[in-house]
Design a protein around this motif. Structure first.
Motif, PDB file in Angstrom:
ATOM      1  N   ARG A 112      98.276 165.571  41.245  1.00  0.00           N
ATOM      2  CA  ARG A 112      99.305 164.786  40.583  1.00  0.00           C
ATOM      3  C   ARG A 112     100.691 165.230  41.003  1.00  0.00           C
ATOM      4  N   SER A 113     100.739 166.327  41.765  1.00  0.00           N
ATOM      5  CA  SER A 113     102.053 166.872  42.103  1.00  0.00           C
ATOM      6  C   SER A 113     102.726 166.045  43.196  1.00  0.00           C
ATOM      7  N   PHE A 114     104.030 166.177  43.247  1.00  0.00           N
ATOM      8  CA  PHE A 114     104.823 165.462  44.244  1.00  0.00           C
ATOM      9  C   PHE A 114     104.634 166.088  45.618  1.00  0.00           C
ATOM     10  N   LYS A 115     104.401 165.273  46.631  1.00  0.00           N
ATOM     11  CA  LYS A 115     104.208 165.801  47.982  1.00  0.00           C
ATOM     12  C   LYS A 115     105.262 165.223  48.908  1.00  0.00           C
ATOM     13  N   PRO A 116     106.201 166.069  49.355  1.00  0.00           N
ATOM     14  CA  PRO A 116     107.268 165.570  50.228  1.00  0.00           C
ATOM     15  C   PRO A 116     106.708 165.068  51.559  1.00  0.00           C
ATOM     16  N   ARG A 117     107.411 164.165  52.172  1.00  0.00           N
ATOM     17  CA  ARG A 117     107.013 163.670  53.478  1.00  0.00           C
ATOM     18  C   ARG A 117     108.265 163.194  54.187  1.00  0.00           C
ATOM     19  N   ILE A 118     108.141 162.915  55.484  1.00  0.00           N
ATOM     20  CA  ILE A 118     109.277 162.378  56.226  1.00  0.00           C
ATOM     21  C   ILE A 118     109.558 160.962  55.726  1.00  0.00           C
ATOM     22  N   VAL A 119     110.821 160.701  55.456  1.00  0.00           N
ATOM     23  CA  VAL A 119     111.177 159.397  54.879  1.00  0.00           C
ATOM     24  C   VAL A 119     111.730 158.486  55.970  1.00  0.00           C
ATOM     25  N   THR A 120     111.118 157.334  56.124  1.00  0.00           N
ATOM     26  CA  THR A 120     111.612 156.372  57.112  1.00  0.00           C
ATOM     27  C   THR A 120     112.187 155.126  56.450  1.00  0.00           C
ATOM     28  N   GLY A 121     111.781 154.872  55.223  1.00  0.00           N
ATOM     29  CA  GLY A 121     112.327 153.733  54.487  1.00  0.00           C
ATOM     30  C   GLY A 121     111.686 152.412  54.872  1.00  0.00           C
ATOM     31  N   VAL A 122     112.129 151.391  54.187  1.00  0.00           N
ATOM     32  CA  VAL A 122     111.620 150.037  54.431  1.00  0.00           C
ATOM     33  C   VAL A 122     112.175 149.537  55.767  1.00  0.00           C
ATOM     34  N   ALA A 123     111.324 148.872  56.537  1.00  0.00           N
ATOM     35  CA  ALA A 123     111.735 148.407  57.875  1.00  0.00           C
ATOM     36  C   ALA A 123     112.873 147.391  57.780  1.00  0.00           C
ATOM     37  N   ASP A 124     113.823 147.489  58.704  1.00  0.00           N
ATOM     38  CA  ASP A 124     114.943 146.543  58.741  1.00  0.00           C
ATOM     39  C   ASP A 124     114.457 145.102  58.903  1.00  0.00           C
ATOM     40  N   SER A 125     113.286 144.968  59.559  1.00  0.00           N
ATOM     41  CA  SER A 125     112.791 143.618  59.843  1.00  0.00           C
ATOM     42  C   SER A 125     112.477 142.847  58.555  1.00  0.00           C
ATOM     43  N   LEU A 126     112.327 143.559  57.435  1.00  0.00           N
ATOM     44  CA  LEU A 126     112.051 142.864  56.176  1.00  0.00           C
ATOM     45  C   LEU A 126     113.311 142.291  55.548  1.00  0.00           C
ATOM     46  N   GLY A 127     114.452 142.556  56.180  1.00  0.00           N
ATOM     47  CA  GLY A 127     115.704 141.958  55.701  1.00  0.00           C
ATOM     48  C   GLY A 127     116.271 142.709  54.503  1.00  0.00           C
ATOM     49  N   PRO A 128     117.469 142.300  54.072  1.00  0.00           N
ATOM     50  CA  PRO A 128     118.087 142.985  52.935  1.00  0.00           C
ATOM     51  C   PRO A 128     117.490 142.530  51.603  1.00  0.00           C
ATOM     52  N   GLY A 129     117.697 143.329  50.586  1.00  0.00           N
ATOM     53  CA  GLY A 129     117.275 142.949  49.244  1.00  0.00           C
ATOM     54  C   GLY A 129     115.768 142.931  49.064  1.00  0.00           C
ATOM     55  N   VAL A 130     115.325 142.137  48.118  1.00  0.00           N
ATOM     56  CA  VAL A 130     113.899 142.054  47.801  1.00  0.00           C
ATOM     57  C   VAL A 130     113.212 141.127  48.810  1.00  0.00           C
TER      58      VAL A 130
END
Lengths: 198, 264
Positions: A112-130
């Motif tokens: 249940r513990s938090f496991k850090p990882r490399i963060v890349t984020g949401v792909a730009d190709s998905l556009g801004p916002g939701v």
């Protein structure tokens, strides 16, 4: 606090142990002046130019190629377990398969513990916002959309459900189960009459 | 419109976490909220959208001439919009240093927007960007972690707020509240709390944000802790903080107009 814990936190670790005394006679009396050259300093004092090192290694290599028995003995020494060359240790021998076997890694556990990882984020190709799941389906098809949804975390998935009215009761959005949310978005955006198997 | 600057020149005190979760809490009280991320680390942007250093961003508004309306995003939180930040903001202090009216660029960009609250997340410094945030804000909320280090340099923020208030004629700019973050019931935390109580008196907010893994997990899931774990200790605390901030700094429905000297 246990005796062991107290020993770790009261400076006992700073004192040389008996084992360390045996390994390094200079530790027998911590107050005694240190004489002689420290090993590290002695090593750095040896002049070993890169070309001389290369010559020496070439000579060793050619000697090993010329003398298979020597090569075998060197190989055994390299494969011997750690400490086998300590004073008084048995002569080097080839390691048995039991000794060389690498233990199998422990099976991954779900914690249940938090496991850090490399963060890349949401792909730009998905556009801004939701992201718009209907547009994603149209552009990427079912497999591409599935892949895109796999890259989104709970917050984005919940936002898709909310912004595109895919969870009118709001019950699904309360779950912290990304897989269920992804499956629902895939199903809810599927054109009617299609089974969804691509 | 009420603009709240989340500021503390010390890093790691929970500014971004407070900005994101306070915004989500105010949104749950039915207010329309805009988060402005002017920290070059752009962590608020990540926490609310999952995006890492997107462009265009608030940098293009502050340093370039882009209209703020063209960069606003709906976030993963309902009723929370975002002016995203990106890594180029780390150079913005230098780029803005020689510009006339440099402290007013954010206030001018926000002019005319219609939100109930604007929450501005700032970098851990007191440079031009933070001055922009303070000049654009009506009130300041200062997160402080209850540790020994947090008390070092806290007076600098007070001094710069006073300076800006005098230089820019910002009569209402003041610290509306100091909020204790990463709270653990330890002797150090209790003693630090006592010192803050003496220093800030009634400005020290009653709500204390407990140290809690759910805050980190919520960031990882690109949402507020109020969405990820609403009943966790930190989720309940941030909701309570939103109520407390709302009481102390009421929202106004009039469009933002800071430059004219009005309070909102």
């Amino acid at each position: 606090m246990s005796q062991r814990t107290r020993a770790r936190t009261t400076g006992a670790a700073a004192r040389p142990t008996k084992a360390a005394d045996r390994a390094n006679p200079a530790n027998k009396d911590a107050d005694a002046p240190v004489s002689g050259t420290p090993p590290a300093a002695a090593a750095s004092a040896l002049p070993l130019q890169p070309d001389a090192l290369a010559r020496a290694l070439r000579a060793v290599a050619s000697e090993l190629e010329r003398d298979p028995a020597l090569a075998e003995r060197v190989a055994q020494a390299i494969n011997a377990p750690a400490g086998a060359d300590a004073p008084g240790a048995a002569p080097a021998r080839a390691a048995t398969p039991e000794e060389t076997r690498v233990p199998e890694p422990a099976p991954p556990t779900v914690g249940r513990s938090f496991k850090p990882r490399i963060v890349t984020g949401v792909a730009d190709s998905l556009g801004p916002g939701v992201p718009d799941p209907f547009a994603l389906r149209e552009q990427l098809g079912e497999p591409g959309m599935r892949e895109a949804l796999d890259s989104l975390r709970l917050g984005s998935l919940r936002a898709i459900l909310r912004e595109h009215h895919l969870d009118p009761s709001g019950a699904l959005s309360k779950l912290n189960d990304a897989e269920k949310l992804r499956a629902h978005i895939l199903k809810a955006t599927r054109p009617s009459g299609k089974s969804g198997k691509s | 419109m009420t603009a709240i600057c989340i500021a503390n020149n010390k890093g790691g005190v929970g500014k971004t976490t407070t900005a994101v979760n306070l915004a989500a809490g105010l949104a749950r009280l039915n207010y329309k909220v805009l988060v402005v991320d002017i920290d070059g680390q752009a962590n608020a942007t990540y926490a609310l959208t999952g995006r890492v250093h997107p462009a265009p961003s608030i940098y293009d508004v502050l340093v370039g001439n882009r209209k703020l309306e063209s960069i606003l995003w709906q976030t993963n939180e309902e009723n929370v919009w975002l002016a995203p930040g990106d890594g180029r903001l780390q150079n913005a202090d230098v780029e803005l240093a020689a510009r006339p009216g440099r402290e007013w660029r954010l206030a001018r960009a926000l002019s005319g927007l219609e939100y109930h609250y604007i929450i501005i997340d700032t970098p851990p410094s007191l440079g031009v960007l933070t001055q922009n945030a303070l000049a654009a804000a009506n009130k300041v909320v200062v997160p402080i972690s209850l540790t020994e280090f947090s008390l070092i340099g806290i007076d600098k923020l007070d001094a710069i707020i006073e300076d800006l208030r005098d230089q820019l004629d910002l009569d209402d700019l003041e610290i509306a509240g100091v909020v204790a973050t990463f709270y653990e019931d330890t002797t150090t935390a209790r003693e630090t709390w006592g010192i803050l109580e003496k220093k800030y008196e009634e400005r020290l907010l009653e709500t204390r944000i407990p140290k809690n893994l759910d805050l980190e997990k919520a960031h990882r899931e690109h949402e507020s802790v109020l969405s990820f774990a609403p009943n966790s200790s930190s989720g309940l605390a941030y909701m309570e903080l939103a109520r407390e901030v709302k009481r102390r700094v009421p929202a106004h429905s009039r469009p933002y107009n800071r430059r004219s000297g009005q309070a909102y």
